[in-house]
Design a protein around this motif. Structure first.
Motif, PDB file in Angstrom:
ATOM      1  N   LEU A 146       0.837  -1.193   0.000  1.00  0.00           N
ATOM      2  CA  LEU A 146       0.000   0.000   0.000  1.00  0.00           C
ATOM      3  C   LEU A 146       0.876   1.249   0.000  1.00  0.00           C
ATOM      4  N   ALA A 147       0.629   2.128  -0.932  1.00  0.00           N
ATOM      5  CA  ALA A 147       1.284   3.435  -0.929  1.00  0.00           C
ATOM      6  C   ALA A 147       0.487   4.374  -0.023  1.00  0.00           C
ATOM      7  N   LEU A 148       1.170   5.310   0.593  1.00  0.00           N
ATOM      8  CA  LEU A 148       0.517   6.254   1.497  1.00  0.00           C
ATOM      9  C   LEU A 148       0.931   7.675   1.152  1.00  0.00           C
ATOM     10  N   ASP A 149      -0.025   8.591   1.231  1.00  0.00           N
ATOM     11  CA  ASP A 149       0.268  10.016   1.123  1.00  0.00           C
ATOM     12  C   ASP A 149       0.304  10.585   2.535  1.00  0.00           C
ATOM     13  N   LEU A 150       1.390  11.267   2.884  1.00  0.00           N
ATOM     14  CA  LEU A 150       1.503  11.875   4.207  1.00  0.00           C
ATOM     15  C   LEU A 150       0.689  13.163   4.236  1.00  0.00           C
ATOM     16  N   VAL A 151      -0.252  13.238   5.182  1.00  0.00           N
ATOM     17  CA  VAL A 151      -1.128  14.397   5.316  1.00  0.00           C
ATOM     18  C   VAL A 151      -0.588  15.360   6.365  1.00  0.00           C
ATOM     19  N   GLU A 152      -0.035  14.785   7.429  1.00  0.00           N
ATOM     20  CA  GLU A 152       0.414  15.599   8.566  1.00  0.00           C
ATOM     21  C   GLU A 152       1.430  14.789   9.350  1.00  0.00           C
ATOM     22  N   SER A 153       2.428  15.462   9.930  1.00  0.00           N
ATOM     23  CA  SER A 153       3.351  14.769  10.824  1.00  0.00           C
ATOM     24  C   SER A 153       3.977  15.773  11.779  1.00  0.00           C
ATOM     25  N   ARG A 154       4.338  15.252  12.946  1.00  0.00           N
ATOM     26  CA  ARG A 154       5.077  16.070  13.908  1.00  0.00           C
ATOM     27  C   ARG A 154       5.747  15.158  14.914  1.00  0.00           C
ATOM     28  N   VAL A 155       6.776  15.654  15.539  1.00  0.00           N
ATOM     29  CA  VAL A 155       7.472  14.920  16.600  1.00  0.00           C
ATOM     30  C   VAL A 155       7.334  15.737  17.875  1.00  0.00           C
ATOM     31  N   ASP A 156       6.934  15.078  18.958  1.00  0.00           N
ATOM     32  CA  ASP A 156       6.756  15.834  20.192  1.00  0.00           C
ATOM     33  C   ASP A 156       8.049  15.891  21.004  1.00  0.00           C
ATOM     34  N   ALA A 157       7.971  16.540  22.148  1.00  0.00           N
ATOM     35  CA  ALA A 157       9.162  16.769  22.967  1.00  0.00           C
ATOM     36  C   ALA A 157       9.744  15.489  23.543  1.00  0.00           C
ATOM     37  N   LYS A 158       8.978  14.395  23.548  1.00  0.00           N
ATOM     38  CA  LYS A 158       9.460  13.113  24.066  1.00  0.00           C
ATOM     39  C   LYS A 158       9.840  12.147  22.946  1.00  0.00           C
ATOM     40  N   GLY A 159       9.864  12.642  21.720  1.00  0.00           N
ATOM     41  CA  GLY A 159      10.271  11.810  20.599  1.00  0.00           C
ATOM     42  C   GLY A 159       9.170  10.974  19.984  1.00  0.00           C
ATOM     43  N   VAL A 160       7.936  11.166  20.429  1.00  0.00           N
ATOM     44  CA  VAL A 160       6.799  10.455  19.839  1.00  0.00           C
ATOM     45  C   VAL A 160       6.436  11.129  18.525  1.00  0.00           C
ATOM     46  N   THR A 161       6.278  10.334  17.478  1.00  0.00           N
ATOM     47  CA  THR A 161       5.939  10.855  16.164  1.00  0.00           C
ATOM     48  C   THR A 161       4.470  10.581  15.865  1.00  0.00           C
ATOM     49  N   ILE A 162       3.777  11.605  15.412  1.00  0.00           N
ATOM     50  CA  ILE A 162       2.404  11.439  14.932  1.00  0.00           C
ATOM     51  C   ILE A 162       2.444  11.566  13.426  1.00  0.00           C
ATOM     52  N   GLN A 163       1.961  10.542  12.741  1.00  0.00           N
ATOM     53  CA  GLN A 163       1.925  10.530  11.282  1.00  0.00           C
ATOM     54  C   GLN A 163       0.494  10.261  10.831  1.00  0.00           C
ATOM     55  N   VAL A 164      -0.028  11.133   9.995  1.00  0.00           N
ATOM     56  CA  VAL A 164      -1.367  10.941   9.435  1.00  0.00           C
ATOM     57  C   VAL A 164      -1.208  10.671   7.948  1.00  0.00           C
ATOM     58  N   HIS A 165      -1.731   9.532   7.498  1.00  0.00           N
ATOM     59  CA  HIS A 165      -1.573   9.089   6.113  1.00  0.00           C
ATOM     60  C   HIS A 165      -2.928   8.826   5.466  1.00  0.00           C
ATOM     61  N   ARG A 166      -2.960   8.959   4.145  1.00  0.00           N
ATOM     62  CA  ARG A 166      -4.112   8.512   3.360  1.00  0.00           C
ATOM     63  C   ARG A 166      -3.643   7.443   2.380  1.00  0.00           C
ATOM     64  N   PRO A 167      -4.362   6.323   2.301  1.00  0.00           N
ATOM     65  CA  PRO A 167      -4.006   5.298   1.334  1.00  0.00           C
ATOM     66  C   PRO A 167      -4.013   5.866  -0.079  1.00  0.00           C
ATOM     67  N   ALA A 168      -3.024   5.439  -0.884  1.00  0.00           N
ATOM     68  CA  ALA A 168      -2.862   5.995  -2.237  1.00  0.00           C
ATOM     69  C   ALA A 168      -2.570   4.888  -3.254  1.00  0.00           C
ATOM     70  N   GLY A 169      -3.306   3.798  -3.164  1.00  0.00           N
ATOM     71  CA  GLY A 169      -3.126   2.720  -4.137  1.00  0.00           C
ATOM     72  C   GLY A 169      -1.882   1.899  -3.840  1.00  0.00           C
ATOM     73  N   ARG A 170      -1.378   1.248  -4.885  1.00  0.00           N
ATOM     74  CA  ARG A 170      -0.177   0.416  -4.720  1.00  0.00           C
ATOM     75  C   ARG A 170       1.089   1.249  -4.911  1.00  0.00           C
ATOM     76  N   PRO A 171       2.159   0.876  -4.235  1.00  0.00           N
ATOM     77  CA  PRO A 171       3.428   1.591  -4.435  1.00  0.00           C
ATOM     78  C   PRO A 171       3.953   1.375  -5.852  1.00  0.00           C
ATOM     79  N   ARG A 172       4.855   2.260  -6.254  1.00  0.00           N
ATOM     80  CA  ARG A 172       5.563   2.078  -7.531  1.00  0.00           C
ATOM     81  C   ARG A 172       6.886   1.423  -7.231  1.00  0.00           C
ATOM     82  N   TYR A 173       7.259   0.487  -8.076  1.00  0.00           N
ATOM     83  CA  TYR A 173       8.520  -0.225  -7.893  1.00  0.00           C
ATOM     84  C   TYR A 173       9.437   0.036  -9.071  1.00  0.00           C
ATOM     85  N   ALA A 174      10.739  -0.129  -8.826  1.00  0.00           N
ATOM     86  CA  ALA A 174      11.712   0.041  -9.892  1.00  0.00           C
ATOM     87  C   ALA A 174      11.495  -1.014 -10.978  1.00  0.00           C
ATOM     88  N   THR A 175      11.719  -0.607 -12.187  1.00  0.00           N
ATOM     89  CA  THR A 175      11.634  -1.566 -13.304  1.00  0.00           C
ATOM     90  C   THR A 175      13.007  -1.773 -13.883  1.00  0.00           C
TER      91      THR A 175
END
Length: 200
Positions: free
Chosen positions: A170-199
């Protein structure tokens, strides 16, 4: 309604036993429970609380439903408890026959059709918290509109992971992200179909 998921995971992708009790989930010999306790700063806790508060309804797998019913179901003073207790709750289960938490509907039969019908209802968000098996199934069936990962900076080396070693891609589009003062990362993603692979 938009179907959104929120999951706390470790850096190695484990989601099992994140709660406050060390014995919350001992399946398969898991002994490292409570790893998310105290993680995140005040802004992260506020973000999590506000996420619950904006839900129009909640969707759970059976195991998470029972954990929440036993904890948040008895707490009517905390904002998360108020949000979950007041909202409609849906449980994907073939074995739950008598839900004990008020305002609960058990979804049986064609789960994809039932969730599609819920998503077609007017409203803002149908939220899934935890519920790893259900979340994986929802992703595999293209039913997730947005996925929030709260990544705790710890490596457990054991436990059930949100994403298995083999499974759909599954490919994902990053909508929002941040890292807090304790190193916790919040990542908000939307599914974006299948990933692209090298040919070649």
């Amino acid at each position: 309604m938009k179907l959104t998921t929120m999951t706390q995971i470790t850096l190695d992708g484990v989601m099992q036993g994140n709660g406050a009790a060390s014995d919350e989930d001992r399946r398969n010999g898991f002994e490292r429970g409570g790893w998310a306790l105290g993680a995140g700063d005040d802004e992260t806790r506020t973000f999590i609380t506000q996420t619950y508060q904006r839900a129009d309804a909640f969707l759970f797998g059976r195991r998470t439903y029972e954990l929440f019913a036993g904890s948040w179901g008895a707490i009517d003073t905390h904002p998360i408890g108020v949000a979950v207790n007041d909202a409609p709750k849906y449980v994907a289960s073939t074995t739950l026959t008598a839900p004990r938490w008020e305002n609960t509907t058990v979804l049986r039969g064609d789960l994809a059709a039932a969730i599609g019908a819920l998503k077609a209802e007017p409203g803002g968000e149908l939220q899934v918290h935890g519920s790893g098996v259900l979340t994986r199934w929802l992703l595999e069936n293209d039913l997730v509109d947005e996925m929030t990962l709260i990544v705790i900076p710890v490596i457990l080396g054991q436990g059930a992971r949100l994403f298995p070693e083999t499974g759909p891609d599954l490919a994902l589009d990053l909508v929002e992200s941040r890292v807090d003062a304790k190193g916790v990362t919040i990542q908000v993603h939307r599914p974006a179909g299948r990933p692209r692979y090298a040919t070649a």
